[in-house]
Write a protein that holds these residues in place. Structure first.
Motif, PDB file in Angstrom:
ATOM      1  N   SER A   1       4.700 -10.376   9.311  1.00 14.27           N
ATOM      2  CA  SER A   1       4.251 -10.656   7.954  1.00 14.27           C
ATOM      3  C   SER A   1       3.878  -9.360   7.239  1.00 14.27           C
ATOM      4  N   ARG A   2       4.217  -9.257   5.981  1.00 10.75           N
ATOM      5  CA  ARG A   2       3.962  -8.042   5.210  1.00 10.75           C
ATOM      6  C   ARG A   2       2.663  -8.087   4.415  1.00 10.75           C
ATOM      7  N   MET A   3       2.118  -9.276   4.240  1.00  6.97           N
ATOM      8  CA  MET A   3       0.909  -9.424   3.434  1.00  6.97           C
ATOM      9  C   MET A   3      -0.172 -10.127   4.236  1.00  6.97           C
ATOM     10  N   PRO A   4      -1.427  -9.670   4.125  1.00  3.66           N
ATOM     11  CA  PRO A   4      -2.518 -10.421   4.765  1.00  3.66           C
ATOM     12  C   PRO A   4      -2.722 -11.764   4.072  1.00  3.66           C
ATOM     13  N   VAL A   5      -3.301 -12.704   4.786  1.00  3.02           N
ATOM     14  CA  VAL A   5      -3.563 -14.033   4.232  1.00  3.02           C
ATOM     15  C   VAL A   5      -4.648 -13.928   3.161  1.00  3.02           C
TER      16      VAL A   5
ATOM     17  N   VAL B   1      -8.035  -5.014  -2.476  1.00  3.57           N
ATOM     18  CA  VAL B   1      -7.230  -3.803  -2.429  1.00  3.57           C
ATOM     19  C   VAL B   1      -6.375  -3.867  -1.164  1.00  3.57           C
ATOM     20  N   LEU B   2      -5.045  -3.891  -1.349  1.00  2.00           N
ATOM     21  CA  LEU B   2      -4.114  -3.972  -0.230  1.00  2.00           C
ATOM     22  C   LEU B   2      -3.326  -2.667  -0.162  1.00  2.00           C
ATOM     23  N   ILE B   3      -3.436  -1.971   0.963  1.00  2.00           N
ATOM     24  CA  ILE B   3      -2.847  -0.644   1.101  1.00  2.00           C
ATOM     25  C   ILE B   3      -1.521  -0.732   1.866  1.00  2.00           C
ATOM     26  N   ASN B   4      -0.519  -0.065   1.282  1.00  2.00           N
ATOM     27  CA  ASN B   4       0.834  -0.021   1.824  1.00  2.00           C
ATOM     28  C   ASN B   4       0.929   1.074   2.891  1.00  2.00           C
ATOM     29  N   ASN B   5       1.487   0.753   4.037  1.00  5.24           N
ATOM     30  CA  ASN B   5       1.615   1.752   5.105  1.00  5.24           C
ATOM     31  C   ASN B   5       2.820   2.671   4.907  1.00  5.24           C
ATOM     32  N   GLY B   6       3.523   2.503   3.792  1.00  5.79           N
ATOM     33  CA  GLY B   6       4.707   3.305   3.503  1.00  5.79           C
ATOM     34  C   GLY B   6       5.994   2.593   3.821  1.00  5.79           C
TER      35      GLY B   6
ATOM     36  N   ILE C   1       4.393  -2.754   4.345  1.00  6.10           N
ATOM     37  CA  ILE C   1       3.484  -3.647   5.059  1.00  6.10           C
ATOM     38  C   ILE C   1       2.064  -3.329   4.588  1.00  6.10           C
ATOM     39  N   PHE C   2       1.341  -4.369   4.164  1.00  6.77           N
ATOM     40  CA  PHE C   2       0.062  -4.183   3.488  1.00  6.77           C
ATOM     41  C   PHE C   2      -1.110  -4.615   4.366  1.00  6.77           C
ATOM     42  N   THR C   3      -2.171  -3.808   4.312  1.00 10.22           N
ATOM     43  CA  THR C   3      -3.418  -4.106   5.018  1.00 10.22           C
ATOM     44  C   THR C   3      -4.533  -4.278   4.002  1.00 10.22           C
ATOM     45  N   ASP C   4      -5.350  -5.300   4.189  1.00  8.54           N
ATOM     46  CA  ASP C   4      -6.489  -5.528   3.309  1.00  8.54           C
ATOM     47  C   ASP C   4      -7.599  -4.539   3.667  1.00  8.54           C
ATOM     48  N   GLU C   5      -7.806  -3.534   2.827  1.00  4.74           N
ATOM     49  CA  GLU C   5      -8.838  -2.524   3.041  1.00  4.74           C
ATOM     50  C   GLU C   5      -9.936  -2.611   1.974  1.00  4.74           C
ATOM     51  N   THR C   6     -10.107  -3.808   1.446  1.00  5.54           N
ATOM     52  CA  THR C   6     -11.046  -4.026   0.345  1.00  5.54           C
ATOM     53  C   THR C   6     -12.450  -3.546   0.670  1.00  5.54           C
TER      54      THR C   6
END
Length: 259
Positions: free
Chosen positions: A1-5, A37-42, A45-50
């Protein structure tokens, strides 16, 4: 999955490189719960780093824009809220400070959209808020990302329920104008080139009292002026073509440097 829930009541999404790594990150506004805030790993793929990157909030947020307000070459975040609108300043690494009290005037209305443009041609972004039943707010940037409300002196008196805001050079005079999507007649406010606006709706738009929930400004004909698409929830969607009579010429100079 590319986006967190995310099971919150999300109202808008913006893409931009928040942390300076040349990858597009995501900012999501939520209504009544934490914006994200969702950060792209390049690699998309996004990680929720809010929690690490922005202050906790439970604002009734409707919309946001990513824009460098203070000339730092970093994307800051402007959020349209029910109640106090907010401005988050980027430290250059994608970590944000809530600088609202120092940089924005107090607000307690119902802002449902926001946009930015350079109203007075001084090379910094000014801010528009669509304030629903309260109409429109225009905030002028002092060049350092501190804003003052100039609505009373630079906008005509309006009695509109403003839903969306947009800007483009409607009359091709080199100054950005304002377009409003309303619960009723949409409006065109023309800039006199000094950042003072007048209502030119009667000459620029057809009569149409149906609600408009979205607008997009684009040059559909390639004739170097902006046309208008309107999203209508209860009537036919519309495309309005700009019929400026002035001759226009696109000049391309190559190379873009001189030795």
């Amino acid at each position: 999955s590319r986006m967190p829930v995310n099971v919150q009541k999300s109202t808008s999404v913006q893409f931009g490189d928040l942390n300076g790594n040349n990858a597009l990150d995501i900012f999501v506004t939520n209504h009544g719960s934490q914006n994200r805030v969702l950060i792209n790993n390049g690699s998309g793929i996004f990680t929720d780093e809010t929690l690490a990157r922005i202050a906790a909030d439970s604002d009734m947020s409707y919309a946001a824009k990513l824009v460098d307000v203070n000339g730092s070459d970093n994307l800051d975040i402007v959020v349209a809220n029910r109640g106090q609108n907010r401005l988050f300043i980027n430290n250059g690494l994608g970590f944000f400070t809530d600088d609202t009290l120092a940089r924005l005037p107090a607000s307690n209305g119902d802002s449902i959209d926001t946009g930015y443009f350079d109203l007075d041609n001084d090379n910094d972004p000014d801010i528009l808020f669509a304030d629903g039943v309260a109409g429109l707010s225009l905030l002028e940037n002092n060049g350092s990302g501190v804003f003052s409300d100039v609505s009373a002196t630079k906008l005509p008196v309006l009695n509109d329920f403003v839903i969306k805001v947009g800007s483009c050079d409607v009359d091709f005079d080199g100054s950005p104008d304002i377009l409003l999507a309303n619960a009723g007649q949409d409006r065109v406010l023309l800039n006199n080139s000094s950042g003072i606006f007048s209502d030119a709706t009667g000459s620029e738009l057809p009569v149409d009292i149906s609600r408009t929930f979205g607008i997009s400004l684009l040059d559909i004909e390639g004739d170097l002026d902006c046309d208008l698409a309107q999203a209508k929830p209860s009537s036919r969607n519309r495309l309005l073509v700009n019929n400026i009579s002035y001759p226009r010429l696109l000049v391309s100079v190559e190379p873009d440097y001189i030795e």
